[in-house]
Design a protein around this motif. Structure first.
Motif, mmCIF file in Angstrom:
data_model
loop_
_atom_site.group_PDB
_atom_site.id
_atom_site.type_symbol
_atom_site.label_atom_id
_atom_site.label_comp_id
_atom_site.label_asym_id
_atom_site.label_seq_id
_atom_site.Cartn_x
_atom_site.Cartn_y
_atom_site.Cartn_z
ATOM 1 N N ASP A 6 0.830 -1.207 0.000
ATOM 2 C CA ASP A 6 0.000 0.000 0.000
ATOM 3 C C ASP A 6 0.865 1.258 0.000
ATOM 4 O O ASP A 6 0.571 2.221 -0.707
ATOM 5 C CB ASP A 6 -0.978 0.004 1.178
ATOM 6 N N GLY A 7 1.948 1.247 0.741
ATOM 7 C CA GLY A 7 2.852 2.395 0.759
ATOM 8 C C GLY A 7 3.502 2.622 -0.594
ATOM 9 O O GLY A 7 3.613 3.761 -1.067
ATOM 10 N N THR A 8 3.919 1.532 -1.219
ATOM 11 C CA THR A 8 4.521 1.637 -2.550
ATOM 12 C C THR A 8 3.519 2.242 -3.528
ATOM 13 O O THR A 8 3.851 3.144 -4.301
ATOM 14 C CB THR A 8 4.981 0.241 -3.040
ATOM 15 N N ALA A 9 2.285 1.763 -3.497
ATOM 16 C CA ALA A 9 1.250 2.273 -4.407
ATOM 17 C C ALA A 9 0.932 3.740 -4.124
ATOM 18 O O ALA A 9 0.763 4.533 -5.055
ATOM 19 C CB ALA A 9 -0.011 1.426 -4.288
ATOM 20 N N LEU A 10 0.866 4.118 -2.853
ATOM 21 C CA LEU A 10 0.589 5.523 -2.516
ATOM 22 C C LEU A 10 1.720 6.431 -2.986
ATOM 23 O O LEU A 10 1.473 7.507 -3.542
ATOM 24 C CB LEU A 10 0.359 5.679 -1.015
ATOM 25 N N ARG A 11 2.952 6.023 -2.780
ATOM 26 C CA ARG A 11 4.090 6.844 -3.210
ATOM 27 C C ARG A 11 4.113 6.984 -4.732
ATOM 28 O O ARG A 11 4.372 8.068 -5.264
ATOM 29 C CB ARG A 11 5.392 6.264 -2.673
ATOM 30 N N LYS A 12 3.834 5.893 -5.451
ATOM 31 C CA LYS A 12 3.783 5.962 -6.920
ATOM 32 C C LYS A 12 2.660 6.896 -7.374
ATOM 33 O O LYS A 12 2.811 7.638 -8.344
ATOM 34 C CB LYS A 12 3.593 4.572 -7.514
ATOM 35 N N SER A 13 1.543 6.856 -6.666
ATOM 36 C CA SER A 13 0.418 7.742 -7.005
ATOM 37 C C SER A 13 0.811 9.205 -6.817
ATOM 38 O O SER A 13 0.501 10.042 -7.666
ATOM 39 C CB SER A 13 -0.795 7.411 -6.136
ATOM 40 N N LEU A 14 1.482 9.502 -5.714
ATOM 41 C CA LEU A 14 1.921 10.888 -5.487
ATOM 42 C C LEU A 14 2.866 11.352 -6.586
ATOM 43 O O LEU A 14 2.737 12.470 -7.092
ATOM 44 C CB LEU A 14 2.620 11.024 -4.134
ATOM 45 N N GLU A 15 3.813 10.496 -6.959
ATOM 46 C CA GLU A 15 4.757 10.859 -8.022
ATOM 47 C C GLU A 15 4.012 11.118 -9.329
ATOM 48 O O GLU A 15 4.328 12.064 -10.048
ATOM 49 C CB GLU A 15 5.813 9.776 -8.213
ATOM 50 N N ALA B 215 7.210 15.352 -5.378
ATOM 51 C CA ALA B 215 8.575 14.819 -5.324
ATOM 52 C C ALA B 215 8.525 13.443 -4.654
ATOM 53 O O ALA B 215 7.684 13.204 -3.778
ATOM 54 C CB ALA B 215 9.473 15.769 -4.531
ATOM 55 N N PRO B 216 9.417 12.537 -5.031
ATOM 56 C CA PRO B 216 9.380 11.170 -4.482
ATOM 57 C C PRO B 216 9.479 11.119 -2.954
ATOM 58 O O PRO B 216 8.919 10.222 -2.328
ATOM 59 C CB PRO B 216 10.591 10.486 -5.118
ATOM 60 N N GLU B 217 10.152 12.068 -2.356
ATOM 61 C CA GLU B 217 10.324 12.063 -0.900
ATOM 62 C C GLU B 217 9.264 12.890 -0.170
ATOM 63 O O GLU B 217 9.308 13.028 1.052
ATOM 64 C CB GLU B 217 11.731 12.577 -0.535
ATOM 65 N N ASP B 218 8.290 13.416 -0.877
ATOM 66 C CA ASP B 218 7.320 14.343 -0.286
ATOM 67 C C ASP B 218 6.145 13.614 0.352
ATOM 68 O O ASP B 218 4.995 13.788 -0.038
ATOM 69 C CB ASP B 218 6.830 15.335 -1.337
ATOM 70 N N TRP B 219 6.433 12.782 1.357
ATOM 71 C CA TRP B 219 5.374 12.088 2.085
ATOM 72 C C TRP B 219 5.886 11.707 3.468
ATOM 73 O O TRP B 219 7.076 11.545 3.705
ATOM 74 C CB TRP B 219 4.929 10.824 1.343
ATOM 75 N N ALA B 220 4.954 11.610 4.370
ATOM 76 C CA ALA B 220 5.206 11.072 5.707
ATOM 77 C C ALA B 220 4.011 10.186 6.034
ATOM 78 O O ALA B 220 2.947 10.322 5.429
ATOM 79 C CB ALA B 220 5.345 12.188 6.740
ATOM 80 N N ALA B 221 4.204 9.278 6.969
ATOM 81 C CA ALA B 221 3.125 8.374 7.367
ATOM 82 C C ALA B 221 3.026 8.336 8.879
ATOM 83 O O ALA B 221 4.027 8.450 9.586
ATOM 84 C CB ALA B 221 3.365 6.978 6.815
#
Length: 184
Positions: free
Chosen positions: A60-69, A74-80
C-alpha cells in the motif's frame, strides 16, 4: 556565523526534531520525511506493520508513493503516521492532533475508515463548523479544509488494491489533492 535565515531554519528543525522525538518516546509510529506536504494516516495496520515494520512499508505504501509521483509530487514528499501506538492501543485525539501539528502537512490523507474515525474525533469541533455535511463527516473521496489543511478520506486504500475497479476509485480520489503551487 549563521545568517538570520539559517538561524530560523535551524531553530525550526530543532523544534520539529524535539517534538517528533517526544512523540516517538510515547510510542507514536511515524515514517517518511517529516517536512513533507503530504501526511498519510493509517488506522488499520497490516501484519508487517504490526510486527514493527515502518508504517506504509508494504504494497500500500509503494502504491501511494507511486500515485503521489504520478500527480507531480517529489518522491520524498510524504510522511506516514499510524493511528495506533506501538503497543497497539489507539492514539488519543490529543496525541493525534499533536502528531499532525508537529508534521505540519498541507494535505492529510486518511488511508482507511479507522484513520478517518480517529480524525473525526480529533478534529470534531473544526469539522462541526464546516457548512458542508459530507466534508464535516470526512466522507470518502471528499476534500475538507480543516485548520488550513486539506483532508481526504480514501476510505480503504489497502483493501482496494485487490480490486481493479476500487484501485481506479482510489486514483480518482487522490487526483483531488494535486501538489499545491509554490509560494512566490
Amino acid at each position: 556565523m549563521p545568517s538570520d535565515r539559517e538561524a530560523r531554519r535551524d531553530a525550526y528543525v530543532a523544534k520539529t526534531r524535539s517534538e517528533l522525538a517526544g512523540l516517538a518516546s510515547e510510542g507514536v509510529c511515524m515514517s517518511g520525511n517529516s517536512f513533507s506536504s503530504v501526511l498519510f494516516a493509517k488506522g488499520e495496520l497490516n501484519a508487517g506493520e504490526k510486527d514493527g515494520r515502518p508504517v506504509l512499508s508494504g504494497e500500500d505504501g509503494t502504491a501511494l508513493r507511486k500515485s503521489l509521483e504520478a500527480l507531480g509530487y517529489a518522491p520524498e514528499d510524504w510522511a506516514a503516521l499510524s493511528c495506533s501506538l506501538d503497543t497497539g492501543e489507539p492514539l488519543s485525539a490529543e496525541t493525534l492532533r499533536r502528531a499532525v501539528a508537529a508534521l505540519d502537512p498541507a494535505t492529510l490523507v486518511l488511508c482507511d475508515e479507522a484513520a478517518a474515525a480517529a480524525a473525526r474525533e480529533a478534529y470534531a469541533d473544526e469539522l462541526a463548523a464546516l457548512p458542508d455535511f459530507a466534508e464535516a463527516m470526512l466522507a470518502p473521496g471528499v476534500v475538507a479544509l480543516v485548520l488550513g489543511m486539506r483532508v481526504l478520506n480514501l476510505g480503504g486504500f489497502e483493501a482496494a488494491l485487490a480490486d481493479r475497479r476500487q484501485k481506479q476509485v482510489m486514483w480518482a480520489r487522490l487526483k483531488r489533492v494535486p501538489p499545491l503551487g509554490e509560494p512566490i
